[in-house]
Design a protein around this motif. Structure first.
Motif, PDB file in Angstrom:
ATOM      1  N   ARG A 115      10.314 -11.447  34.415  1.00  0.00           N
ATOM      2  CA  ARG A 115      11.472 -12.259  34.778  1.00  0.00           C
ATOM      3  C   ARG A 115      11.679 -12.164  36.285  1.00  0.00           C
ATOM      4  NH1 ARG A 115      14.468 -14.261  30.771  1.00  0.00           N
ATOM      5  NH2 ARG A 115      14.130 -13.457  28.645  1.00  0.00           N
ATOM      6  N   LYS A 151      14.941 -19.304  34.405  1.00  0.00           N
ATOM      7  CA  LYS A 151      15.703 -18.986  33.212  1.00  0.00           C
ATOM      8  C   LYS A 151      14.900 -18.168  32.230  1.00  0.00           C
ATOM      9  CE  LYS A 151      18.324 -21.229  29.493  1.00  0.00           C
ATOM     10  NZ  LYS A 151      18.778 -22.525  28.925  1.00  0.00           N
ATOM     11  N   ASN A 152      13.636 -18.543  32.085  1.00  0.00           N
ATOM     12  CA  ASN A 152      12.770 -17.850  31.137  1.00  0.00           C
ATOM     13  C   ASN A 152      11.731 -16.993  31.862  1.00  0.00           C
ATOM     14  OD1 ASN A 152      14.016 -19.174  28.901  1.00  0.00           O
ATOM     15  ND2 ASN A 152      12.744 -20.998  29.334  1.00  0.00           N
TER      16      ASN A 152
END
Length: 561
Positions: A539, A544-545
Motif C-alpha cells: 500500500r 486506494k487499493n
C-alpha cells in the motif's frame, strides 16, 4: 541521328555528306531492368575492355537524368572509352537511354543472397529459376570485389603460408563466414585484433581481404561516421567487411552504438526529399577489425562503460603478448617482419579468386551445402562450449564455430589447400585465447545490471523517493518521484512502481532481467510463497487499493560486484 554502330555515329552535314563521329568503344544494351514492384528501371550493359575482358553492369535510369558524369565514370572505370566532347557524350547517353530491347532482367540494390543466386556489384553467381538477377547501381559504382591471378596461385602462394599460424588461419576463415549467416539464420558479429604497432594486424586483415579483392583496396576504415559505416555494411551484406584502425573512428562517443549497429544489421530510418519514409538498410555481415586500442579502451577514454552486449558482438583478440605477433612462429622467412613482407608480396599477385570459387561452390548445390554447414556448426559449437554454460560465452562461441564451419567447408571445396581440421584447430586456439583474457565471466551480466541499479539508488535516494509515513515536522518536497520508502524490521525498503522501475531505474536494460538479478542477490523482497515472482503487493500513498511494486532492500548500497 541515324545509328550508333561499332565506335562511330553516322551523321550528315548540311550538304548531305555523311560523316563519322567517334562516340565510344562498343557497348551493348542487353536488357531492360526493373525491380519486383516494376520500379527502379534501368539498363543492363555489356562490353569488352582493351584486354578482351567482358564486363556487365546494370545502371539505373536515374543516372541519365543528370549530366551523366556518374554514368561515364562508372563505365570508364571498367574500360569503356568515351569521346571527350559534349556532343559525343550526349549522343552516347541518348543511345543507352533509347535503345530498344525485348529482354528483361530483375534488378536489386543489395549485394548478397537472392534465393539461390549470390549477387555481387559486378556479377551474379548461381542460377535463378525465373529472371536474370543483377545488381543495379543508383549512384557511382563502388566495386571492391576485384580479382587477379588464379585460385591455384592463391592457394599455394598465400593460403598455405597461413596454415601453421592460428591467428592468420582464423583471420582467413572469417572471410568465408558471411555467406553462411542468412542461410543458417545466424546474426552477424565481429572480431577485433588488438596489438601495438608492427605486431602484424594489417597482415591479418590483408590476408582476409585477399579472399575477395585487392588487399590494398578491399579494406575499409573506421575513419567514418556512423551513417557512412551503415552504408558500408549494407554494401557488404551477406559477406565480409574489414575495418582498419578502430582508434580513427570519426566520433569515438558513438563507437558502442556503431558496434551494435554493425552486428545487429539494422540502420536508421530516414526520410526522402518527398517526406516519405525510406526503407531502413538491413544487412548481415562478419567484420574483422584492428587497432592499437580495444573497444573498451576507447569507450573508457570517452567516460563511457562498455556493455556486455557490445563486448560479445566485437570479440577482442589481444596479440600484444604473442612473441611473434600475428605469427605462431618463424617458418617461411628469417623473422616475423620478413614473413609479413613476403606474404604481402604474394598477395599483390593473386587475390579475389578464392571468394568467387567459394560462391561457385555454395551455389552449385546450396541446399546440400547449407545442410552440411548446419551440422558442422552444431558440432563445433558443442566442442567449444564444453564446460561453458553462461549465455554470453555460448553466444561468442557460436560466432567462432561459424568461422570454423566456413573454414572447413572452404577446405573441403579445395580452396584453402589445408588439411582437414586445420580451420577448426586454429579457431579453437583463438577462442581459448579470447576466453582466457575475457573479464566478463560467470554471472557478469547480472552483476553489471545490479551495479547499474545500485548507481541509480546512490544518485537518487534522497531526491526521488518519498517517505510513506512522512515526518510532519520535516515535510519533503519530492520532484519527479520514482517511488517510496519505509522502514521494515529495522531496514529501509524502497518501493518502485513498475513503469518507473522499467523506464528509470533500469534504463538501458531489460527490467525483467534486472528484477531476477536483484532477486538472485537477495536484494529484492517479494510476496511470501511466490518465489518465482519478483514483485511485492504493498500500500502506498494516493492509492486506494494495494498495488504491485518492486521492493528493493537497503542492502543494495553495500552490495559489491
Amino acid at each position: 541521328m541515324k545509328s550508333l554502330c561499332n565506335k562511330a555515329f553516322v551523321d550528315e552535314d548540311k550538304n548531305g555528306i555523311s560523316q563519322k563521329r567517334f562516340i565510344s568503344s562498343p557497348v551493348l544494351v542487353v536488357a531492360k531492368t526493373r525491380d519486383n514492384s516494376s520500379n527502379n528501371w534501368g539498363v543492363l550493359l555489356k562490353w569488352k575492355d582493351d584486354n578482351g575482358v567482358e564486363h556487365t553492369q546494370a545502371l539505373s535510369m536515374e543516372l541519365f537524368q543528370t549530366d551523366g558524369a556518374d554514368l561515364r565514370k562508372a563505365l570508364s572505370y571498367q574500360g569503356v572509352m568515351i569521346a571527350p566532347d559534349q556532343r559525343a557524350r550526349n549522343l552516347f547517353q541518348c543511345y543507352l537511354m533509347s535503345y530498344q530491347t525485348g529482354q528483361y532482367a530483375l534488378c536489386v540494390d543489395r549485394v548478397g543472397w537472392h534465393d539461390d543466386v549470390f549477387v555481387l556489384p559486378h556479377k551474379q553467381i548461381g542460377q535463378s529459376s525465373s529472371d536474370l538477377i543483377v545488381y543495379q547501381a543508383n549512384n557511382a559504382l563502388d566495386n571492391r570485389y576485384q580479382s587477379k591471378g588464379t585460385l591455384e596461385q592463391w592457394r599455394s602462394n598465400v593460403a598455405q603460408l597461413a596454415e601453421n599460424h592460428s591467428l592468420l588461419a582464423f583471420s582467413l576463415c572469417t572471410a568465408f563466414a558471411g555467406q553462411l549467416l542468412d542461410p543458417l539464420n545466424q546474426q552477424g558479429g565481429g572480431f577485433h585484433i588488438k596489438g601495438s604497432s608492427s605486431k602484424g594486424k594489417s597482415t591479418a586483415l590483408n590476408l582476409a581481404s585477399s579472399v575477395w579483392g585487392n588487399p590494398k583496396q578491399f579494406y575499409r576504415t573506421w575513419r567514418a561516421t556512423g551513417n557512412a559505416l551503415e552504408h558500408t555494411a549494407y554494401m557488404h551484406n551477406d559477406s565480409f567487411l574489414v575495418l582498419d584502425e578502430i582508434g580513427d573512428i570519426a566520433n569515438p562517443k558513438e563507437l558502442g552504438n556503431v558496434v551494435y549497429m554493425l552486428a545487429n544489421g539494422l540502420g536508421k530510418g530516414r526520410m526522402t526529399k518527398q517526406i516519405t519514409a525510406k526503407p531502413m538498410h538491413q544487412w548481415k555481415v562478419i567484420f574483422l577489425s584492428s587497432g592499437e586500442k580495444s573497444l573498451k579502451d576507447i569507450m573508457t577514454e570517452q567516460g563511457q562503460k562498455t556493455k556486455l552486449g557490445q563486448e560479445i558482438r566485437l570479440a577482442d583478440i589481444d596479440i600484444d603478448q604473442s612473441e611473434y605477433g600475428i605469427f605462431d612462429g618463424i617458418d617461411f622467412a628469417e623473422d616475423a617482419p620478413k614473413q609479413a613482407i613476403e606474404l604481402s608480396k604474394r598477395m599483390a599477385d593473386c587475390y579475389g579468386v578464392a571468394g568467387i570459387a567459394w560462391l561457385e561452390y555454395l551455389t552449385s548445390n546450396k541446399g546440400e551445402r547449407m545442410e552440411e554447414a548446419r551440422e558442422l556448426l552444431d558440432q563445433y559449437r558443442q566442442a567449444l562450449t564444453v564446460n561453458q554454460s553462461q549465455g554470453h560465452i555460448v553466444r561468442v562461441a557460436n560466432y567462432f564455430a561459424l568461422v570454423a564451419t566456413a573454414g572447413e567447408l572452404a577446405t573441403k571445396a579445395n580452396i584453402t589447400g589445408w588439411k582437414a581440421g586445420t580451420a577448426f584447430n586454429a579457431v579453437q586456439k583463438v577462442f581459448n585465447q579470447w576466453l582466457g583474457s575475457f573479464e566478463q565471466v560467470g554471472d557478469y551480466e547480472n552483476r553489471e545490471i545490479v551495479a547499474h541499479v545500485k548507481a541509480f539508488f546512490e544518485a537518487n535516494e534522497s531526491s526521488r523517493f518519498e517517505a510513506i509515513t512522512p515526518d510532519p515536522d520535516h515535510i519533503e518536497r519530492i520532484n519527479n518521484r520514482v517511488g517510496y520508502w519505509k522502514i521494515e524490521n529495522g531496514e529501509k525498503i524502497f518501493y518502485v512502481l513498475p513503469e518507473q522501475f522499467k523506464n528509470e531505474v533500469c534504463k538501458g536494460y531489460d527490467s525483467r532481467k534486472a528484477a531476477r538479478a536483484l532477486l538472485a542477490y537477495n536484494l529484492l523482497e517479494h510476496d511470501t510463497g511466490k518465489t518465482s515472482k519478483t514483485s511485492k503487493t504493498a500500500r502506498i500513498p494516493s492509492r486506494k487499493n494495494a498495488v504491485k511494486v518492486y521492493a528493493v532492500k537497503e542492502a543494495i548500497f553495500s552490495w559489491e560486484a
